[in-house]
Design a protein around this motif. Structure first.
Motif, PDB file in Angstrom:
ATOM      1  N   VAL A   1       0.859  -1.191   0.000  1.00  0.00           N
ATOM      2  CA  VAL A   1       0.000   0.000   0.000  1.00  0.00           C
ATOM      3  C   VAL A   1       0.889   1.232   0.000  1.00  0.00           C
ATOM      4  O   VAL A   1       2.019   1.198   0.520  1.00  0.00           O
ATOM      5  CB  VAL A   1      -0.951  -0.019   1.214  1.00  0.00           C
ATOM      6  N   GLN A   2       0.397   2.317  -0.567  1.00  0.00           N
ATOM      7  CA  GLN A   2       1.142   3.566  -0.560  1.00  0.00           C
ATOM      8  C   GLN A   2       0.999   4.263   0.782  1.00  0.00           C
ATOM      9  O   GLN A   2      -0.002   4.076   1.496  1.00  0.00           O
ATOM     10  CB  GLN A   2       0.653   4.484  -1.670  1.00  0.00           C
ATOM     11  N   ALA A   3       1.971   5.072   1.111  1.00  0.00           N
ATOM     12  CA  ALA A   3       1.908   5.846   2.343  1.00  0.00           C
ATOM     13  C   ALA A   3       0.626   6.676   2.360  1.00  0.00           C
ATOM     14  O   ALA A   3       0.223   7.243   1.346  1.00  0.00           O
ATOM     15  CB  ALA A   3       3.123   6.755   2.461  1.00  0.00           C
ATOM     16  N   GLY A   4      -0.011   6.704   3.521  1.00  0.00           N
ATOM     17  CA  GLY A   4      -1.284   7.396   3.665  1.00  0.00           C
ATOM     18  C   GLY A   4      -2.484   6.503   3.457  1.00  0.00           C
ATOM     19  O   GLY A   4      -3.613   6.892   3.752  1.00  0.00           O
ATOM     20  N   GLY A   5      -2.248   5.307   2.943  1.00  0.00           N
ATOM     21  CA  GLY A   5      -3.332   4.378   2.675  1.00  0.00           C
ATOM     22  C   GLY A   5      -3.734   3.561   3.895  1.00  0.00           C
ATOM     23  O   GLY A   5      -3.234   3.779   5.007  1.00  0.00           O
ATOM     24  N   SER A   6      -4.633   2.611   3.660  1.00  0.00           N
ATOM     25  CA  SER A   6      -5.190   1.793   4.741  1.00  0.00           C
ATOM     26  C   SER A   6      -5.157   0.314   4.363  1.00  0.00           C
ATOM     27  O   SER A   6      -5.204  -0.035   3.181  1.00  0.00           O
ATOM     28  CB  SER A   6      -6.634   2.191   5.030  1.00  0.00           C
ATOM     29  N   LEU A   7      -5.091  -0.516   5.380  1.00  0.00           N
ATOM     30  CA  LEU A   7      -5.233  -1.968   5.234  1.00  0.00           C
ATOM     31  C   LEU A   7      -5.961  -2.478   6.464  1.00  0.00           C
ATOM     32  O   LEU A   7      -5.834  -1.901   7.554  1.00  0.00           O
ATOM     33  CB  LEU A   7      -3.874  -2.662   5.147  1.00  0.00           C
ATOM     34  N   GLN A   8      -6.693  -3.581   6.287  1.00  0.00           N
ATOM     35  CA  GLN A   8      -7.282  -4.248   7.446  1.00  0.00           C
ATOM     36  C   GLN A   8      -6.765  -5.678   7.499  1.00  0.00           C
ATOM     37  O   GLN A   8      -6.946  -6.450   6.548  1.00  0.00           O
ATOM     38  CB  GLN A   8      -8.805  -4.267   7.378  1.00  0.00           C
ATOM     39  N   LEU A   9      -6.121  -6.007   8.591  1.00  0.00           N
ATOM     40  CA  LEU A   9      -5.660  -7.368   8.822  1.00  0.00           C
ATOM     41  C   LEU A   9      -6.715  -8.141   9.598  1.00  0.00           C
ATOM     42  O   LEU A   9      -7.419  -7.574  10.438  1.00  0.00           O
ATOM     43  CB  LEU A   9      -4.351  -7.364   9.610  1.00  0.00           C
ATOM     44  N   SER A  10      -6.791  -9.435   9.313  1.00  0.00           N
ATOM     45  CA  SER A  10      -7.706 -10.313  10.028  1.00  0.00           C
ATOM     46  C   SER A  10      -6.929 -11.478  10.626  1.00  0.00           C
ATOM     47  O   SER A  10      -5.946 -11.928  10.039  1.00  0.00           O
ATOM     48  CB  SER A  10      -8.787 -10.857   9.090  1.00  0.00           C
ATOM     49  N   CYS A  11      -7.373 -11.936  11.764  1.00  0.00           N
ATOM     50  CA  CYS A  11      -6.775 -13.099  12.417  1.00  0.00           C
ATOM     51  C   CYS A  11      -7.914 -14.050  12.757  1.00  0.00           C
ATOM     52  O   CYS A  11      -8.729 -13.757  13.643  1.00  0.00           O
ATOM     53  CB  CYS A  11      -6.033 -12.685  13.670  1.00  0.00           C
ATOM     54  N   ALA A  12      -7.963 -15.165  12.056  1.00  0.00           N
ATOM     55  CA  ALA A  12      -8.997 -16.159  12.296  1.00  0.00           C
ATOM     56  C   ALA A  12      -8.477 -17.210  13.261  1.00  0.00           C
ATOM     57  O   ALA A  12      -7.415 -17.800  13.029  1.00  0.00           O
ATOM     58  CB  ALA A  12      -9.413 -16.799  10.983  1.00  0.00           C
TER      59      ALA A  12
END
Length: 125
Positions: A12-23
């Motif tokens: 992802v570019q700086a300033g962007g977002s991600l959502q991590l998941s842990c199942a």
């Protein structure tokens, strides 16, 4: 045997977002606390965020406070890490961890018994 599986990493570019998941292979409410750690190349694994107790109290490292949010779903099978305003320094492998019983501390790797395999997050400038 408890299993934790992370997903959601990527580039992802700086300033962007991600959502991590842990199942988790069982209800996360079976664990006193769940947490995210990260490890950058050549560095030690460091605490990022935790969610603990029946009231889901949350804790964050100073480096991510105000940018990251930890939560878990109502079924308490999945733990999430919403990462906003990402910066290149957030680049690391992110690990999910489970703390089976109450411990006074929650920011050390030895506080957690179960670990996932990790997911890579890369933030470009």
């Amino acid at each position: 045997q408890v299993q934790l599986e992370e997903s959601g990493g990527g580039l992802v570019q700086a300033g962007g977002s991600l959502q991590l998941s842990c199942a988790a292979s069982e209800r996360t409410s079976n664990f006193y606390g769940m947490a995210w750690f990260r490890q950058a190349p050549g560095k030690e694994r460091e605490f990022v965020a935790a969610i603990r107790g029946s009231s889901d109290i949350t804790y964050y490292s100073d480096s991510v406070k105000g940018r990251f949010t930890i939560s878990r779903d109502n079924a308490k099978i999945t733990v999430f890490l919403q990462m906003d305003s990402l910066i290149p320094e957030d680049t690391a492998v992110y690990y999910c961890a489970a703390q089976q019983n109450y411990r006074v501390t929650h920011t050390y790797t030895h506080d957690y018994r179960y670990w996932g395999q990790g997911t890579q997050v890369t933030v470009s400038s």
